[in-house]
Design a protein around this motif. Structure first.
Motif, PDB file in Angstrom:
ATOM      1  N   THR A  95      49.390  36.411  11.665  1.00 37.07           N
ATOM      2  CA  THR A  95      50.395  37.158  10.917  1.00 37.07           C
ATOM      3  C   THR A  95      51.532  36.236  10.472  1.00 37.07           C
ATOM      4  OG1 THR A  95      51.712  37.701  12.867  1.00 37.07           O
ATOM      5  CG2 THR A  95      49.879  39.189  12.330  1.00 37.07           C
ATOM      6  N   GLU A  96      52.393  36.759   9.591  1.00 40.71           N
ATOM      7  CA  GLU A  96      53.542  35.968   9.134  1.00 40.71           C
ATOM      8  C   GLU A  96      54.453  35.591  10.304  1.00 40.71           C
ATOM      9  OE1 GLU A  96      55.780  37.467   5.874  1.00 40.71           O
ATOM     10  OE2 GLU A  96      54.020  37.906   4.644  1.00 40.71           O
ATOM     11  N   ALA A  97      54.666  36.540  11.209  1.00 40.70           N
ATOM     12  CA  ALA A  97      55.521  36.255  12.363  1.00 40.70           C
ATOM     13  C   ALA A  97      54.889  35.199  13.257  1.00 40.70           C
ATOM     14  CB  ALA A  97      55.775  37.535  13.164  1.00 40.70           C
ATOM     15  N   GLU A  98      53.571  35.253  13.416  1.00 41.33           N
ATOM     16  CA  GLU A  98      52.883  34.246  14.232  1.00 41.33           C
ATOM     17  C   GLU A  98      52.892  32.885  13.541  1.00 41.33           C
ATOM     18  OE1 GLU A  98      49.675  36.914  16.750  1.00 41.33           O
ATOM     19  OE2 GLU A  98      49.353  36.611  14.610  1.00 41.33           O
ATOM     20  N   THR A  99      52.837  32.885  12.207  1.00 45.78           N
ATOM     21  CA  THR A  99      52.949  31.638  11.457  1.00 45.78           C
ATOM     22  C   THR A  99      54.311  31.001  11.693  1.00 45.78           C
ATOM     23  OG1 THR A  99      51.405  32.361   9.739  1.00 45.78           O
ATOM     24  CG2 THR A  99      52.945  30.611   9.147  1.00 45.78           C
ATOM     25  N   ALA A 100      55.360  31.817  11.649  1.00 48.05           N
ATOM     26  CA  ALA A 100      56.713  31.304  11.903  1.00 48.05           C
ATOM     27  C   ALA A 100      56.839  30.760  13.316  1.00 48.05           C
ATOM     28  CB  ALA A 100      57.744  32.409  11.661  1.00 48.05           C
ATOM     29  N   GLN A 101      56.229  31.462  14.280  1.00 45.24           N
ATOM     30  CA  GLN A 101      56.270  31.003  15.671  1.00 45.24           C
ATOM     31  C   GLN A 101      55.489  29.701  15.830  1.00 45.24           C
ATOM     32  OE1 GLN A 101      58.016  32.124  18.080  1.00 45.24           O
ATOM     33  NE2 GLN A 101      57.149  31.114  19.869  1.00 45.24           N
ATOM     34  N   LEU A 102      54.350  29.604  15.136  1.00 45.92           N
ATOM     35  CA  LEU A 102      53.556  28.381  15.169  1.00 45.92           C
ATOM     36  C   LEU A 102      54.355  27.202  14.626  1.00 45.92           C
ATOM     37  CD1 LEU A 102      50.744  27.009  15.602  1.00 45.92           C
ATOM     38  CD2 LEU A 102      50.249  27.594  13.219  1.00 45.92           C
TER      39      LEU A 102
END
Length: 385
Positions: free
Chosen positions: A240-247
């Motif tokens: 997800t976009e949020a997981e991309t940001a966290q990555l």
């Protein structure tokens, strides 16, 4: 996270409901594996963040419960159960996941932990249990079943040999194996591959390093390619976009732009490879702690002493390019470019993982490039009820 306590004689299975209990949950494998010279304690700070809803975007699309097994006031085991609402349906009955399994070598403890996790999944409509996933299929996956004699690389698991036997005794069967390949950088690519890459990129193909000035955009590109390239893989769950940001946030501390390469075809980004320094090599003796001197040791080892091992956790080529000759050359060109940089920086061994047992195209690429399997992790399934 919530649940109810299950009592099994002297053994008590208690849901993790506080920060202190989460600390106990994280620390337990450190005690269980204290005598194993190949076990590396993860950083407590990182594990707390990964298992806390406020800091891990996985919880935004998943239900998660953690439990501790306690006997006579002593923690003797742990397990998680989770339902990822973004996980694909394969047309079969609804599946939930288990993970983060660790326990003393005692069948009673394993039986109680799994009974509790299975009851939780069943109460939420799941009729199959798959795992271990810690917590997501995009994080640590599988139970180590071969390769106990070497320490795990960054973001990879390590389990005692007895765990698999206890899991299988409870009715779990193998559904998939995933492999970790090792490549010694002192070895050149096989002659046929070397001849191919030495011809250079075909017309319209360009290789470039990650641009740190456009870092966030580069990570978004990476995850977009990943979601496309892996979309037909077994168990694939999109990032997800949020997981991309966290990555992006989690990688920024350790990523070296010289070890992250993109390939473009006719001006479009078509593929990538990322080699991460094996942070486990740097934290091996920190016992999960960065204070009071852990930060200094970690930074010195990463920046001054330099590490000797690294891991490729991410590599992919957009599907529309993977069917054309230029696209089929990209993995070899990317591997060669990244290997050359890693060797120049003093790295000696690179792990490429995880690779599904039946992903024959990728296995063929890695084996043609001179890599070989040195660890195997197993994913299990059980029909509930």
């Amino acid at each position: 996270m919530h649940g109810r306590i299950q009592d099994t004689g002297e053994l008590r299975i208690a849901p993790v409901a506080s920060a202190a209990e989460l600390d106990r949950f994280v620390r337990l494998p450190m005690r269980l594996n204290a005598a194993d010279p190949n076990y590396i304690a993860p950083l407590m700070m990182e594990r707390r963040e990964a298992l806390t809803p406020k800091t891990n975007p996985f919880f935004a699309h998943a239900e998660v419960q953690l439990w501790l097994a306690v006997r006579d006031g002593r923690d003797v085991g742990r397990i998680s159960a989770q339902i990822d609402h973004l996980a694909p349906s394969d047309g079969g009955p609804r599946a939930g996941h288990f993970g983060l399994i660790a326990a003393e070598d005692d069948p009673t403890v394993f039986a109680a932990l799994f009974a509790t996790a299975e009851a939780w999944l069943t109460s939420r409509g799941c009729v199959r249990a798959l795992g271990p996933f810690n917590l997501s299929i995009n994080e640590e996956v599988g139970l180590l079943v071969d390769g106990f004699d070497t320490p795990p690389m960054v973001m990879m698991g390590h389990d005692p040999p007895y765990v698999a036997a206890h899991v299988e005794a409870l009715g779990y069967r193998q559904i998939k194996d995933v492999h970790a390949y090792a490549s010694r950088l002192s070895d050149d690519l096989p002659p046929m591959v070397r001849k191919m890459v030495d011809r250079g990129p075909p017309a319209g193909v360009r290789l470039r390093m990650l641009d740190m000035k456009r870092y966030d955009e580069e990570v978004r590109l990476l995850t977009d390619i990943l979601n496309d390239a892996w979309s037909h893989n077994w168990g694939f769950t999109p990032t997800t976009e949020a997981e991309t940001a966290q990555l992006a946030k989690s990688l920024k501390m350790v990523v070296d732009p010289r070890l992250a390469w993109y390939a473009e075809i006719d001006g479009e980004v078509a593929g990538f490879i990322v080699i991460l320094p094996n942070v486990n090599e740097a934290i091996r003796d920190l016992k999960g702690k960065l204070l009071p001197f852990g930060w200094a040791k970690l930074l010195w080892r990463l920046k001054v002493q330099r590490l000797k091992t690294a891991r490729v956790p991410l590599m992919g080529v957009r599907r529309k390019f993977s069917r054309m000759r230029r696209g089929q050359l990209l993995p070899f060109l990317l591997i060669d470019a990244a290997r050359a940089q890693a060797r120049a920086l003093g790295y000696q061994t690179v792990e490429l993982s995880w690779i599904l047992d039946d992903n024959l195209p990728m296995r063929s690429i890695l084996e043609a490039a001179g890599s070989s399997i040195y660890k195997t992790y197993r994913i299990y399934e059980k029909t509930l009820g």
